[in-house]
Design a protein around this motif. Structure first.
Motif, PDB file in Angstrom:
ATOM      1  N   TYR A 112       0.851  -1.178   0.000  1.00 38.44           N
ATOM      2  CA  TYR A 112       0.000   0.000   0.000  1.00 38.44           C
ATOM      3  C   TYR A 112       0.890   1.232   0.000  1.00 38.44           C
ATOM      4  O   TYR A 112       1.965   1.226   0.597  1.00 38.44           O
ATOM      5  CB  TYR A 112      -0.915   0.007   1.228  1.00 38.44           C
ATOM      6  N   ARG A 113       0.438   2.291  -0.646  1.00 38.67           N
ATOM      7  CA  ARG A 113       1.259   3.495  -0.775  1.00 38.67           C
ATOM      8  C   ARG A 113       1.062   4.490   0.359  1.00 38.67           C
ATOM      9  O   ARG A 113       1.956   5.267   0.664  1.00 38.67           O
ATOM     10  CB  ARG A 113       0.956   4.188  -2.101  1.00 38.67           C
ATOM     11  N   ARG A 114      -0.122   4.500   0.962  1.00 39.54           N
ATOM     12  CA  ARG A 114      -0.427   5.483   2.000  1.00 39.54           C
ATOM     13  C   ARG A 114      -1.181   4.829   3.143  1.00 39.54           C
ATOM     14  O   ARG A 114      -1.783   3.785   2.987  1.00 39.54           O
ATOM     15  CB  ARG A 114      -1.310   6.581   1.427  1.00 39.54           C
ATOM     16  N   GLY A 115      -1.201   5.534   4.270  1.00 41.27           N
ATOM     17  CA  GLY A 115      -1.972   5.084   5.413  1.00 41.27           C
ATOM     18  C   GLY A 115      -3.464   5.225   5.153  1.00 41.27           C
ATOM     19  O   GLY A 115      -3.894   5.620   4.077  1.00 41.27           O
ATOM     20  N   TYR A 116      -4.257   4.936   6.162  1.00 38.80           N
ATOM     21  CA  TYR A 116      -5.704   4.910   5.993  1.00 38.80           C
ATOM     22  C   TYR A 116      -6.388   5.641   7.146  1.00 38.80           C
ATOM     23  O   TYR A 116      -5.772   5.984   8.152  1.00 38.80           O
ATOM     24  CB  TYR A 116      -6.213   3.468   5.913  1.00 38.80           C
ATOM     25  N   TYR A 117      -7.678   5.841   6.972  1.00 29.82           N
ATOM     26  CA  TYR A 117      -8.524   6.521   7.943  1.00 29.82           C
ATOM     27  C   TYR A 117      -9.569   5.526   8.446  1.00 29.82           C
ATOM     28  O   TYR A 117     -10.196   4.841   7.651  1.00 29.82           O
ATOM     29  CB  TYR A 117      -9.262   7.692   7.282  1.00 29.82           C
ATOM     30  N   LEU A 118      -9.766   5.467   9.759  1.00 32.51           N
ATOM     31  CA  LEU A 118     -10.851   4.667  10.301  1.00 32.51           C
ATOM     32  C   LEU A 118     -12.144   5.454  10.148  1.00 32.51           C
ATOM     33  O   LEU A 118     -12.181   6.657  10.406  1.00 32.51           O
ATOM     34  CB  LEU A 118     -10.627   4.367  11.779  1.00 32.51           C
ATOM     35  N   ASP A 119     -13.215   4.793   9.712  1.00 31.74           N
ATOM     36  CA  ASP A 119     -14.486   5.482   9.513  1.00 31.74           C
ATOM     37  C   ASP A 119     -15.648   4.547   9.754  1.00 31.74           C
ATOM     38  O   ASP A 119     -15.455   3.380  10.076  1.00 31.74           O
ATOM     39  CB  ASP A 119     -14.557   6.080   8.103  1.00 31.74           C
ATOM     40  N   ASP A 120     -16.841   5.074   9.561  1.00 28.84           N
ATOM     41  CA  ASP A 120     -18.023   4.223   9.641  1.00 28.84           C
ATOM     42  C   ASP A 120     -18.515   3.922   8.231  1.00 28.84           C
ATOM     43  O   ASP A 120     -17.921   4.357   7.251  1.00 28.84           O
ATOM     44  CB  ASP A 120     -19.117   4.849  10.517  1.00 28.84           C
TER      45      ASP A 120
END
Length: 151
Positions: A112-120
């Motif tokens: 993966y190139r970038r981090g992620y965001y936790l969401d609903d």
């Protein structure tokens, strides 16, 4: 509020992994509706949603573990939701235009190139968003959902 630098992203990766156990998580994103108790009677209908029954104003925020607010968006309830707030976000315009820093990592043999965001579940199905599981049978997924809700 400013774009994170390469150093900021590495710091966030390390802190969220250490504090929450989420590898390469950058931020959490959520949308909430604040009650607007002192709103004039003349405007109450424009700011009242059926599911709330009272006037609210919407706030969407992207924040890190240390309350660094990267993105905040206030909007009128009926004309804005999680998706339309994203449309007005400079943060997500840079994400879609791939202008954010690449700091690659590998999970389950996938790079993966970038981090992620936790969401609903209301946010779009983008690789940058990691959602919780709505119907949970597997104990591992139940554990993940519980941890995500805690973050």
């Amino acid at each position: 509020m400013r774009e994170p630098t390469h150093h900021d992203i590495v710091r966030l990766y390390d802190a969220h992994e250490r504090l929450h156990g989420f590898l390469r998580m950058m931020w959490s994103i959520d949308c909430m509706h604040w009650a607007w108790a002192k709103l004039s009677l003349a405007y109450r209908g424009q700011f009242t949603r059926g599911d709330h029954g009272y006037p609210t104003i919407m706030l969407e925020v992207v924040a890190s573990y240390d309350n660094w607010i990267l993105h905040a968006y206030f909007g009128v309830t009926d004309s804005n939701n999680d998706i339309s707030a994203l449309d007005n976000s400079d943060l997500f315009k840079s994400l879609l235009n791939e202008e954010m820093s690449d700091i690659p990592y590998i999970v389950n043999d996938v790079e993966y190139r970038r981090g992620y965001y936790l969401d609903d579940e209301i946010y779009p199905t983008w690789s940058a968003f990691v959602k919780s599981y709505s119907s949970i049978v597997d104990p591992t997924l139940a554990y993940f959902s519980k941890k995500q809700a805690g973050v």
